[in-house]
Design a protein around this motif. Sequence first.
Motif, mmCIF file in Angstrom:
data_model
loop_
_atom_site.group_PDB
_atom_site.id
_atom_site.type_symbol
_atom_site.label_atom_id
_atom_site.label_comp_id
_atom_site.label_asym_id
_atom_site.label_seq_id
_atom_site.Cartn_x
_atom_site.Cartn_y
_atom_site.Cartn_z
ATOM 1 N N ILE A 53 14.986 2.649 9.902
ATOM 2 C CA ILE A 53 14.098 1.015 9.954
ATOM 3 C C ILE A 53 13.564 0.956 10.915
ATOM 4 N N ASN A 54 12.744 1.131 11.599
ATOM 5 C CA ASN A 54 11.262 1.253 12.489
ATOM 6 C C ASN A 54 10.963 1.683 11.261
ATOM 7 N N ILE A 55 10.678 3.122 11.042
ATOM 8 C CA ILE A 55 9.367 3.260 9.935
ATOM 9 C C ILE A 55 9.159 2.177 8.822
ATOM 10 N N ILE A 56 10.342 1.699 7.936
ATOM 11 C CA ILE A 56 9.901 0.349 7.312
ATOM 12 C C ILE A 56 9.088 -0.653 7.645
ATOM 13 N N CYS A 57 9.839 -1.226 9.128
ATOM 14 C CA CYS A 57 8.627 -1.978 9.420
ATOM 15 C C CYS A 57 7.585 -1.559 10.227
ATOM 16 N N GLY A 58 7.145 -0.734 10.546
ATOM 17 C CA GLY A 58 5.891 -0.305 10.920
ATOM 18 C C GLY A 58 5.516 0.560 12.132
ATOM 19 N N ILE A 59 7.042 -0.066 12.829
ATOM 20 C CA ILE A 59 7.000 0.242 14.275
ATOM 21 C C ILE A 59 6.293 2.016 14.894
ATOM 22 N N THR A 60 7.261 3.085 14.257
ATOM 23 C CA THR A 60 7.182 4.177 13.365
ATOM 24 C C THR A 60 6.432 5.243 12.938
ATOM 25 N N ARG A 61 6.002 5.989 13.179
ATOM 26 C CA ARG A 61 5.202 7.022 11.826
ATOM 27 C C ARG A 61 6.381 7.744 10.948
ATOM 28 N N PRO A 62 5.813 7.321 9.363
ATOM 29 C CA PRO A 62 6.835 9.000 8.775
ATOM 30 C C PRO A 62 5.846 9.849 8.841
ATOM 31 N N SER A 63 6.386 11.201 8.387
ATOM 32 C CA SER A 63 5.955 12.139 8.913
ATOM 33 C C SER A 63 5.209 12.773 7.031
ATOM 34 N N GLY A 64 6.764 11.908 6.274
ATOM 35 C CA GLY A 64 6.425 12.510 5.518
ATOM 36 C C GLY A 64 7.214 11.245 4.194
ATOM 37 N N GLY A 65 6.571 11.190 2.967
ATOM 38 C CA GLY A 65 7.179 10.235 2.183
ATOM 39 C C GLY A 65 6.473 9.208 2.003
ATOM 40 N N ARG A 66 7.140 8.137 1.421
ATOM 41 C CA ARG A 66 6.118 7.084 0.811
ATOM 42 C C ARG A 66 7.486 6.230 0.573
ATOM 43 N N ILE A 67 6.932 4.611 0.894
ATOM 44 C CA ILE A 67 8.080 3.477 1.824
ATOM 45 C C ILE A 67 7.189 2.559 1.133
ATOM 46 N N THR A 68 7.920 2.182 -0.349
ATOM 47 C CA THR A 68 7.223 0.928 -0.717
ATOM 48 C C THR A 68 8.689 -0.917 -0.976
ATOM 49 N N VAL A 69 7.314 -1.996 -0.451
ATOM 50 C CA VAL A 69 8.414 -2.742 -0.601
ATOM 51 C C VAL A 69 7.815 -4.166 -1.426
ATOM 52 N N ASP A 70 8.477 -4.339 -2.339
ATOM 53 C CA ASP A 70 8.146 -5.625 -3.144
ATOM 54 C C ASP A 70 7.266 -4.936 -3.844
ATOM 55 N N GLY A 71 7.206 -2.999 -4.315
ATOM 56 C CA GLY A 71 6.598 -2.651 -4.413
ATOM 57 C C GLY A 71 5.153 -2.363 -4.436
ATOM 58 N N ARG A 72 4.824 -2.535 -2.978
ATOM 59 C CA ARG A 72 3.450 -2.385 -2.226
ATOM 60 C C ARG A 72 3.901 -1.275 -1.387
ATOM 61 N N ASP A 73 3.218 -0.495 -1.269
ATOM 62 C CA ASP A 73 3.019 0.734 -0.287
ATOM 63 C C ASP A 73 2.669 0.024 1.412
ATOM 64 N N ILE A 74 4.205 0.529 2.496
ATOM 65 C CA ILE A 74 4.091 -0.336 3.502
ATOM 66 C C ILE A 74 3.029 -0.002 4.456
ATOM 67 N N ILE A 75 2.545 1.492 4.181
ATOM 68 C CA ILE A 75 0.713 1.794 4.870
ATOM 69 C C ILE A 75 -0.594 1.205 4.232
ATOM 70 N N ARG A 76 -0.152 0.818 2.808
ATOM 71 C CA ARG A 76 -1.597 0.607 2.430
ATOM 72 C C ARG A 76 -2.160 -0.924 2.532
ATOM 73 N N ASP A 77 -0.538 -1.335 2.060
ATOM 74 C CA ASP A 77 -0.255 -2.890 1.729
ATOM 75 C C ASP A 77 0.177 -3.323 3.241
ATOM 76 N N PHE A 78 0.070 -2.788 4.207
ATOM 77 C CA PHE A 78 1.197 -3.151 5.066
ATOM 78 C C PHE A 78 1.099 -4.722 5.437
#
Lengths: 325, 255
Positions: A53-78
């Motif tokens: 949950i914390n990774i999806i919400c931006g609180i914790t940083r992922p070590s690898g992989g990719r997450i999109t919310v509403d089709g947008r990358d959670i890091i690039r389009d935070f």
Amino acid sequence: MQDSAGTPIIRVEGLGKTYADGFEALKNINLDVYSGEIFALLGPNGAGKTTLINIICGITRPSGGRITVDGRDIIRDFRHTRSMIGLVPQELSTDMFESVWSTVSFSRGLFGRPADPQHIEKILRSLSLWNKKDSKIMTLSGGMKRRVLIAKALAHEPRILFLDEPTAGVDVELRKDMWQIVRDLRESGVTIILTTHYIEEAEMIADRIGVINHGEIIRVQEKHELMQELGRKQLVVHLHAPLARVPDSLESYALELADNGTRLVYTYETRAERTGITALLQQISDAGIRFHDIETSESSLEEIFVGLVKQVVPPASAVARGEVR
Amino acid sequence: MNLNFYAIASIYRFEMARMRRTLFQSIATPVISTSLYFIVFGAAIGSRIAEIDGVGYGSFIVPGLIMLMLLTESISNASFGIHMPRFTGTIFEVLSAPISFVEVIAGYVGAAATKSVILGATILMTASLFVDIHIAHPFWMLLFLVLTSVSFSLFGFILGIWADGFEKLQIVPALIITPLAFLGGSFYSISMLPPFWQTVTLFNPVVYLISGFRWSFYDNADVSVALSLSMTCVFLCICLVIIWWIFRTGYKLRT
């Protein structure tokens, strides 16, 4: 309800998280969550629920992989993705000296929304907090603080709400209120992802269940499918006189003797086309065994959950099944 | 850059509300401390000390005293502002909000610097009750006041993230900043020191702040004004770079 055929509102692909001390909290997580559903994430302590949950919400940083919310990358389009998400954390982390009104208003502004007193009032009223709006948070009970956290998470009108152990430490009455709040939110179109220790909570309100253990998702399935697939039923035959052993003629049913031989227990698959109950009862009568009552019971989600997490290594087929990709 | 101005305003208002709640601690305490300095150094002892660079001793120490309070209070306000959410756990909300470090800094440091400027103005008014004050370069005085407040609020913000507990928040202002301010010419001109110690003093960054600030009052400076301004800007830039690095790496904020 969820639109499993549509584009997921949250997509997690190959997500991994290894902490600095080498602890691997998440291992190659793949998960889709669909718009409008209530998704329950179950797992024992330390399974990786909060980390995910914390990774999806931006609180914790992922070590690898990719997450999109509403089709947008959670890091690039935070900015876009985070504005869609509300989070109710597990801990009762609040600004103790603030009033309920100001802390909820703060949250709305923090997430980039202009002041809207009507909306804040609506939230506070729906959470039975209106008459506490001017109270300092430090004066509220634990249950009320939990409601304040929900109000804060809803202040910016998120489309996705994460509830991390929302009913931990709250009394039964309040827990039922919480469930109703969650249902109402779903009705209004909010996608809800909750983690919980109370399996009956997931059983009552979730549309889909995800089970996570040792940082791996071992099962994601529609709740009813899961219970039907992995659930077992038991038929208990209450005998007039106790038996010393199960007669040889009933050996094929793998019966168990319980309560000093006064009960015969038959376990069968719920999915099986033929349960064998009719034949069993006939053969019991043929064996001259008299009984005065019969009862059936179904395994709960909790028993299914316990059975799942006991598997040290999940079968590959289980991971590939259902919504886990 | 697409800034989230609502977030900046929310953080700023939140921090300013905290100042209103702790008005006595934020304003009254430094004002009382400063008044005591004026009574002791200005009236009691100052009357027996000769003028320095043509300025009466009571008036001479005004810029240094303002700077002393400004440095410690800027650090204290900003460090507490960001450390408190870390301590209570409410930092999760800031970390999960759709904001970059620019908004976070603008909100927290903006509020801390505002408090410091208010405090500086209050001390100035308090000082005017005890001694005659003449401000030769009002624009530059205001510029030094704002730059110093922002720079040391940035430094306080860094401290608030670095510190593991409240004790560390107190240690840096008490054991580092206050001695540097005292030894940086708050109560004397460094030209009064022997040549060797004058050279040593030039390694103290606070010297440049006090010197520049005092110049804006009395047109007298220990070091050149351009150098004072440059050093202040350099310190500000160093703090900004460190904060950028903190948010980029997630140091003590994101695991």
